[in-house]
Design a protein around this motif. Sequence first.
Motif, PDB file in Angstrom:
ATOM      1  N   CYS A  28     -42.308  90.185  11.728  1.00 53.61           N
ATOM      2  CA  CYS A  28     -41.329  89.241  12.089  1.00 53.61           C
ATOM      3  C   CYS A  28     -40.224  90.492  12.608  1.00 53.61           C
ATOM      4  N   TYR A  29     -40.524  91.605  12.816  1.00 45.28           N
ATOM      5  CA  TYR A  29     -39.745  92.532  13.295  1.00 45.28           C
ATOM      6  C   TYR A  29     -39.638  92.745  14.709  1.00 45.28           C
ATOM      7  N   LEU A  30     -39.661  91.618  15.609  1.00 46.94           N
ATOM      8  CA  LEU A  30     -39.677  91.674  17.115  1.00 46.94           C
ATOM      9  C   LEU A  30     -38.669  91.022  17.461  1.00 46.94           C
ATOM     10  N   PRO A  31     -37.922  91.951  18.423  1.00 47.55           N
ATOM     11  CA  PRO A  31     -36.666  91.149  18.991  1.00 47.55           C
ATOM     12  C   PRO A  31     -36.885  90.069  19.868  1.00 47.55           C
ATOM     13  N   PHE A  32     -36.152  88.982  19.989  1.00 44.85           N
ATOM     14  CA  PHE A  32     -36.583  87.980  20.906  1.00 44.85           C
ATOM     15  C   PHE A  32     -36.376  88.692  22.349  1.00 44.85           C
ATOM     16  N   ASP A  33     -35.759  89.561  22.882  1.00 43.32           N
ATOM     17  CA  ASP A  33     -35.564  90.154  24.099  1.00 43.32           C
ATOM     18  C   ASP A  33     -36.345  91.166  24.338  1.00 43.32           C
ATOM     19  N   TRP A  34     -37.428  91.267  23.798  1.00 42.04           N
ATOM     20  CA  TRP A  34     -38.699  92.537  23.748  1.00 42.04           C
ATOM     21  C   TRP A  34     -38.844  92.663  25.304  1.00 42.04           C
ATOM     22  N   ARG A  35     -38.854  91.609  26.013  1.00 40.33           N
ATOM     23  CA  ARG A  35     -39.363  92.132  27.513  1.00 40.33           C
ATOM     24  C   ARG A  35     -38.514  92.886  28.222  1.00 40.33           C
ATOM     25  N   LYS A  36     -37.219  93.149  27.804  1.00 40.23           N
ATOM     26  CA  LYS A  36     -36.259  94.017  28.443  1.00 40.23           C
ATOM     27  C   LYS A  36     -36.718  95.180  28.266  1.00 40.23           C
ATOM     28  N   ALA A  37     -37.595  95.705  27.328  1.00 43.32           N
ATOM     29  CA  ALA A  37     -37.845  97.154  27.058  1.00 43.32           C
ATOM     30  C   ALA A  37     -39.073  97.717  27.971  1.00 43.32           C
ATOM     31  N   PHE A  38     -39.612  96.828  28.909  1.00 43.42           N
ATOM     32  CA  PHE A  38     -40.798  96.929  29.382  1.00 43.42           C
ATOM     33  C   PHE A  38     -40.603  96.788  31.076  1.00 43.42           C
ATOM     34  N   SER A  39     -41.418  97.589  31.893  1.00 45.26           N
ATOM     35  CA  SER A  39     -41.383  97.143  33.342  1.00 45.26           C
ATOM     36  C   SER A  39     -42.558  96.138  33.581  1.00 45.26           C
ATOM     37  N   GLU A  40     -42.559  95.573  34.816  1.00 46.70           N
ATOM     38  CA  GLU A  40     -43.563  94.696  35.277  1.00 46.70           C
ATOM     39  C   GLU A  40     -45.014  95.157  35.115  1.00 46.70           C
ATOM     40  N   ASP A  41     -45.313  96.515  35.113  1.00 43.53           N
ATOM     41  CA  ASP A  41     -46.461  97.222  34.853  1.00 43.53           C
ATOM     42  C   ASP A  41     -46.879  96.919  33.364  1.00 43.53           C
ATOM     43  N   TYR A  42     -45.988  96.988  32.448  1.00 40.29           N
ATOM     44  CA  TYR A  42     -46.326  96.800  31.159  1.00 40.29           C
ATOM     45  C   TYR A  42     -46.479  95.458  30.908  1.00 40.29           C
TER      46      TYR A  42
END
Length: 180
Positions: A81-95
């Motif tokens: 349960c320790y995943l931020p809702f905006d987790w995508r912001k931490a990664f580039s499209e390649d990831y």
Amino acid sequence: MIFLISGTTHTDKTILAQQLLEKTGWPYLSMDHLKMGLIRSGMTDFTPQDDDKMTEFLWPILREIIKTAIENRQNLILEGCYLPFDWRKAFSEDYLRDIQDTWLVMTPEYIQTHLRDIEAHGCDIEQRMENRIDPATLIGENRKVLTGCKENGCYFILIDRSYPQDLAEQILNQIRKEER
């Protein structure tokens, strides 16, 4: 492929991770195990009750574990349960191409109707010290997750009338569909 499973307590994240491990052979990492390892080792002053601070604390570590697994072309199921809702912001499209998220969310009706079942299955995989659930708190936590998912475009499965028995298979079908 990195598969993220999140949601509130008692949504069967760990059971789902175990089922996916059995179906795919991919290892899974429990965010709770990481949390407790850091607490017990003395690497943080947090206690097990400091859940409200854990996402911010654990996310930088989890983010780098995800990147390392992708760079090494390793599959990994990460649940907790320790995943931020905006987790995508931490990664580039390649990831992002190699990451799939699923959030498990129970409706208030499901919680009210199935509270005793939810409690009864709380120790199916892990032994909880206290397994009594305050329904109002659980409803509030699930509403917060649903709102966070909708605001951030997270993929979520709404558990409404009954708990999906073939949830792992549904998720694998979703992954296969997105890989095409």
